[in-house]
Design a protein around this motif. Structure first.
Motif, PDB file in Angstrom:
ATOM      1  N   ASN A 180       6.267  15.185  -4.884  1.00  0.00           N
ATOM      2  CA  ASN A 180       7.479  14.470  -4.455  1.00  0.00           C
ATOM      3  C   ASN A 180       7.778  14.600  -2.972  1.00  0.00           C
ATOM      4  OD1 ASN A 180       7.948  13.447  -7.026  1.00  0.00           O
ATOM      5  ND2 ASN A 180       8.977  15.327  -7.656  1.00  0.00           N
ATOM      6  N   SER A 181       7.521  15.758  -2.370  1.00  0.00           N
ATOM      7  CA  SER A 181       7.801  15.891  -0.937  1.00  0.00           C
ATOM      8  C   SER A 181       6.869  14.992  -0.129  1.00  0.00           C
ATOM      9  CB  SER A 181       7.690  17.345  -0.486  1.00  0.00           C
ATOM     10  OG  SER A 181       6.382  17.833  -0.692  1.00  0.00           O
ATOM     11  N   LEU A 182       5.632  14.852  -0.575  1.00  0.00           N
ATOM     12  CA  LEU A 182       4.713  13.924   0.089  1.00  0.00           C
ATOM     13  C   LEU A 182       5.151  12.480  -0.144  1.00  0.00           C
ATOM     14  CD1 LEU A 182       1.227  15.509  -0.699  1.00  0.00           C
ATOM     15  CD2 LEU A 182       2.478  15.565   1.453  1.00  0.00           C
ATOM     16  N   ALA A 183       5.633  12.200  -1.345  1.00  0.00           N
ATOM     17  CA  ALA A 183       6.108  10.855  -1.663  1.00  0.00           C
ATOM     18  C   ALA A 183       7.257  10.463  -0.744  1.00  0.00           C
ATOM     19  CB  ALA A 183       6.537  10.780  -3.128  1.00  0.00           C
ATOM     20  N   ASN A 184       8.106  11.422  -0.413  1.00  0.00           N
ATOM     21  CA  ASN A 184       9.228  11.132   0.484  1.00  0.00           C
ATOM     22  C   ASN A 184       8.762  10.806   1.904  1.00  0.00           C
ATOM     23  OD1 ASN A 184      11.053  11.460  -1.586  1.00  0.00           O
ATOM     24  ND2 ASN A 184      11.385  13.629  -1.149  1.00  0.00           N
ATOM     25  N   LEU A 185       7.615  11.340   2.308  1.00  0.00           N
ATOM     26  CA  LEU A 185       7.081  11.017   3.635  1.00  0.00           C
ATOM     27  C   LEU A 185       6.743   9.537   3.746  1.00  0.00           C
ATOM     28  CD1 LEU A 185       4.699  14.024   4.441  1.00  0.00           C
ATOM     29  CD2 LEU A 185       7.018  13.603   5.284  1.00  0.00           C
ATOM     30  N   THR A 186       6.352   8.921   2.630  1.00  0.00           N
ATOM     31  CA  THR A 186       6.043   7.495   2.673  1.00  0.00           C
ATOM     32  C   THR A 186       7.294   6.673   2.983  1.00  0.00           C
ATOM     33  OG1 THR A 186       6.322   7.210   0.281  1.00  0.00           O
ATOM     34  CG2 THR A 186       4.108   7.757   1.064  1.00  0.00           C
ATOM     35  N   ILE A 187       8.428   7.145   2.520  1.00  0.00           N
ATOM     36  CA  ILE A 187       9.691   6.448   2.820  1.00  0.00           C
ATOM     37  C   ILE A 187      10.029   6.589   4.298  1.00  0.00           C
ATOM     38  CG2 ILE A 187      12.180   6.426   2.359  1.00  0.00           C
ATOM     39  CD1 ILE A 187      11.484   7.211  -0.541  1.00  0.00           C
ATOM     40  N   VAL A 188       9.812   7.774   4.843  1.00  0.00           N
ATOM     41  CA  VAL A 188      10.039   7.987   6.284  1.00  0.00           C
ATOM     42  C   VAL A 188       9.169   7.022   7.092  1.00  0.00           C
ATOM     43  CG1 VAL A 188       9.747   9.633   8.185  1.00  0.00           C
ATOM     44  CG2 VAL A 188      10.738  10.396   6.013  1.00  0.00           C
ATOM     45  N   LEU A 189       7.898   6.941   6.731  1.00  0.00           N
ATOM     46  CA  LEU A 189       6.988   6.031   7.436  1.00  0.00           C
ATOM     47  C   LEU A 189       7.455   4.586   7.296  1.00  0.00           C
ATOM     48  CD1 LEU A 189       4.459   5.387   9.025  1.00  0.00           C
ATOM     49  CD2 LEU A 189       3.143   5.571   6.891  1.00  0.00           C
ATOM     50  N   ALA A 190       7.873   4.185   6.114  1.00  0.00           N
ATOM     51  CA  ALA A 190       8.339   2.814   5.893  1.00  0.00           C
ATOM     52  C   ALA A 190       9.550   2.495   6.769  1.00  0.00           C
ATOM     53  CB  ALA A 190       8.682   2.601   4.422  1.00  0.00           C
ATOM     54  N   VAL A 191      10.482   3.430   6.870  1.00  0.00           N
ATOM     55  CA  VAL A 191      11.679   3.199   7.692  1.00  0.00           C
ATOM     56  C   VAL A 191      11.304   3.093   9.167  1.00  0.00           C
ATOM     57  CG1 VAL A 191      13.865   4.222   8.450  1.00  0.00           C
ATOM     58  CG2 VAL A 191      13.274   4.192   6.018  1.00  0.00           C
ATOM     59  N   VAL A 192      10.400   3.946   9.631  1.00  0.00           N
ATOM     60  CA  VAL A 192       9.949   3.869  11.029  1.00  0.00           C
ATOM     61  C   VAL A 192       9.300   2.510  11.294  1.00  0.00           C
ATOM     62  CG1 VAL A 192       8.306   4.809  12.713  1.00  0.00           C
ATOM     63  CG2 VAL A 192       9.720   6.355  11.356  1.00  0.00           C
ATOM     64  N   CYS A 193       8.452   2.062  10.377  1.00  0.00           N
ATOM     65  CA  CYS A 193       7.788   0.767  10.546  1.00  0.00           C
ATOM     66  C   CYS A 193       8.783  -0.391  10.491  1.00  0.00           C
ATOM     67  CB  CYS A 193       6.722   0.574   9.464  1.00  0.00           C
ATOM     68  SG  CYS A 193       5.317   1.680   9.584  1.00  0.00           S
ATOM     69  N   ALA A 194       9.682  -0.367   9.527  1.00  0.00           N
ATOM     70  CA  ALA A 194      10.619  -1.472   9.326  1.00  0.00           C
ATOM     71  C   ALA A 194      11.671  -1.567  10.429  1.00  0.00           C
ATOM     72  CB  ALA A 194      11.304  -1.335   7.965  1.00  0.00           C
ATOM     73  N   SER A 195      11.919  -0.483  11.133  1.00  0.00           N
ATOM     74  CA  SER A 195      12.953  -0.455  12.173  1.00  0.00           C
ATOM     75  C   SER A 195      12.471  -0.991  13.513  1.00  0.00           C
ATOM     76  CB  SER A 195      13.463   0.981  12.361  1.00  0.00           C
ATOM     77  OG  SER A 195      13.993   1.463  11.159  1.00  0.00           O
ATOM     78  N   TYR A 196      11.287  -1.527  13.556  1.00  0.00           N
ATOM     79  CA  TYR A 196      10.646  -1.955  14.798  1.00  0.00           C
ATOM     80  C   TYR A 196      11.539  -2.871  15.645  1.00  0.00           C
ATOM     81  CZ  TYR A 196       6.814  -3.407  17.827  1.00  0.00           C
ATOM     82  OH  TYR A 196       6.011  -3.637  18.914  1.00  0.00           O
ATOM     83  N   ALA A 197      12.188  -3.838  15.025  1.00  0.00           N
ATOM     84  CA  ALA A 197      13.023  -4.774  15.791  1.00  0.00           C
ATOM     85  C   ALA A 197      14.149  -4.060  16.530  1.00  0.00           C
ATOM     86  CB  ALA A 197      13.606  -5.842  14.868  1.00  0.00           C
ATOM     87  N   TYR A 198      14.652  -2.988  15.946  1.00  0.00           N
ATOM     88  CA  TYR A 198      15.775  -2.271  16.561  1.00  0.00           C
ATOM     89  C   TYR A 198      15.343  -1.487  17.793  1.00  0.00           C
ATOM     90  CZ  TYR A 198      18.076  -3.537  12.252  1.00  0.00           C
ATOM     91  OH  TYR A 198      18.597  -4.245  11.203  1.00  0.00           O
ATOM     92  N   TYR A 199      14.167  -0.845  17.709  1.00  0.00           N
ATOM     93  CA  TYR A 199      13.767  -0.055  18.877  1.00  0.00           C
ATOM     94  C   TYR A 199      12.869  -0.828  19.833  1.00  0.00           C
ATOM     95  CZ  TYR A 199       9.834   1.461  15.849  1.00  0.00           C
ATOM     96  OH  TYR A 199       8.781   1.521  14.987  1.00  0.00           O
ATOM     97  N   LEU A 247       0.830  -1.214   0.000  1.00  0.00           N
ATOM     98  CA  LEU A 247       0.000   0.000   0.000  1.00  0.00           C
ATOM     99  C   LEU A 247       0.861   1.259   0.000  1.00  0.00           C
ATOM    100  CD1 LEU A 247      -2.876  -0.921   2.484  1.00  0.00           C
ATOM    101  CD2 LEU A 247      -2.909  -0.976  -0.023  1.00  0.00           C
ATOM    102  N   LEU A 248       1.950   1.256   0.769  1.00  0.00           N
ATOM    103  CA  LEU A 248       2.852   2.409   0.768  1.00  0.00           C
ATOM    104  C   LEU A 248       3.502   2.603  -0.597  1.00  0.00           C
ATOM    105  CD1 LEU A 248       4.630   2.193   4.249  1.00  0.00           C
ATOM    106  CD2 LEU A 248       3.014   3.940   3.465  1.00  0.00           C
ATOM    107  N   ALA A 249       3.851   1.509  -1.247  1.00  0.00           N
ATOM    108  CA  ALA A 249       4.447   1.605  -2.587  1.00  0.00           C
ATOM    109  C   ALA A 249       3.446   2.198  -3.576  1.00  0.00           C
ATOM    110  CB  ALA A 249       4.904   0.224  -3.060  1.00  0.00           C
ATOM    111  N   ILE A 250       2.200   1.764  -3.488  1.00  0.00           N
ATOM    112  CA  ILE A 250       1.160   2.312  -4.362  1.00  0.00           C
ATOM    113  C   ILE A 250       0.957   3.793  -4.078  1.00  0.00           C
ATOM    114  CG2 ILE A 250      -1.316   2.240  -4.892  1.00  0.00           C
ATOM    115  CD1 ILE A 250      -1.116  -0.846  -4.336  1.00  0.00           C
ATOM    116  N   LEU A 251       0.928   4.143  -2.796  1.00  0.00           N
ATOM    117  CA  LEU A 251       0.763   5.551  -2.417  1.00  0.00           C
ATOM    118  C   LEU A 251       1.902   6.395  -2.976  1.00  0.00           C
ATOM    119  CD1 LEU A 251      -0.554   7.888  -0.909  1.00  0.00           C
ATOM    120  CD2 LEU A 251       0.627   7.093   1.170  1.00  0.00           C
ATOM    121  N   ARG A 252       3.133   5.938  -2.802  1.00  0.00           N
ATOM    122  CA  ARG A 252       4.273   6.706  -3.307  1.00  0.00           C
ATOM    123  C   ARG A 252       4.219   6.831  -4.827  1.00  0.00           C
ATOM    124  NH1 ARG A 252       9.328   6.869  -5.262  1.00  0.00           N
ATOM    125  NH2 ARG A 252      10.691   8.469  -4.364  1.00  0.00           N
TER     126      ARG A 252
END
Length: 158
Positions: A71-90, A57-62
């Motif tokens: 493009n600036s909104l598209a970059n926010l989707t990457i920020v969200l993806a990194v926050v979500c994917a980093s879950y194991a670390y934090y 869904l994030l890929a479709i949104l971007r």
């Protein structure tokens, strides 16, 4: 990454490249003992399947945002993806460093994901209400996961 397939590869790359090293750092989620599972807790294999769908869904949104030159909104989707994917670390990583339960860090992490997803969704909604709906499932899933963490914390106290 102007194509849909390019965006799908980007987001699955974020998911894969963020989570695979966590395994080698010893950051592994341990399943619950069957008698300690919550009645509404899904089997462990469901969680990665859901996140694969949410990253789609994030890929479709971007892709949609890039195609309308937001493009600036598209970059926010990457920020969200990194926050979500980093879950194991934090969660698991901070548990290893501090000795504080990963569940407590997971609670904090879920609140963080919900706030970032809401921020992205509201920001996108100012541009397109329909596109902002692609972020809602992340909020809903993470809220559900938060209820599971609260239930597990309660079981741990009992």
């Amino acid at each position: 990454m102007g194509t849909l397939s390019g965006n799908i590869l980007l987001f699955y790359g974020i998911l894969f490249l963020t989570n695979v090293p966590a395994y080698f750092f010893g950051l592994r989620f341990v399943g619950n003992v069957p008698k300690k599972r919550l009645w509404f807790e899904p089997p462990g294999f469901v969680i990665p399947i859901v996140w694969v769908f949410l990253f789609l869904l994030l890929a479709i949104l971007r892709y949609k945002l890039v195609s309308i030159e937001a493009n600036s909104l598209a970059n926010l989707t990457i920020v969200l993806a990194v926050v979500c994917a980093s879950y194991a670390y934090y969660t698991l990583g901070l548990e290893k460093l501090t000795g504080i339960s990963a569940l407590k860090f997971g609670l904090f992490g879920n609140v963080l994901v919900i706030f970032v997803a809401l921020w992205v969704g509201v920001t996108v909604s100012e541009f397109s209400i329909n596109l902002s709906y692609l972020v809602f499932p992340i909020v809903a899933w993470t809220f559900y996961a938060t209820m599971i963490i609260l239930g597990q914390l309660r079981l741990a106290r009992a």
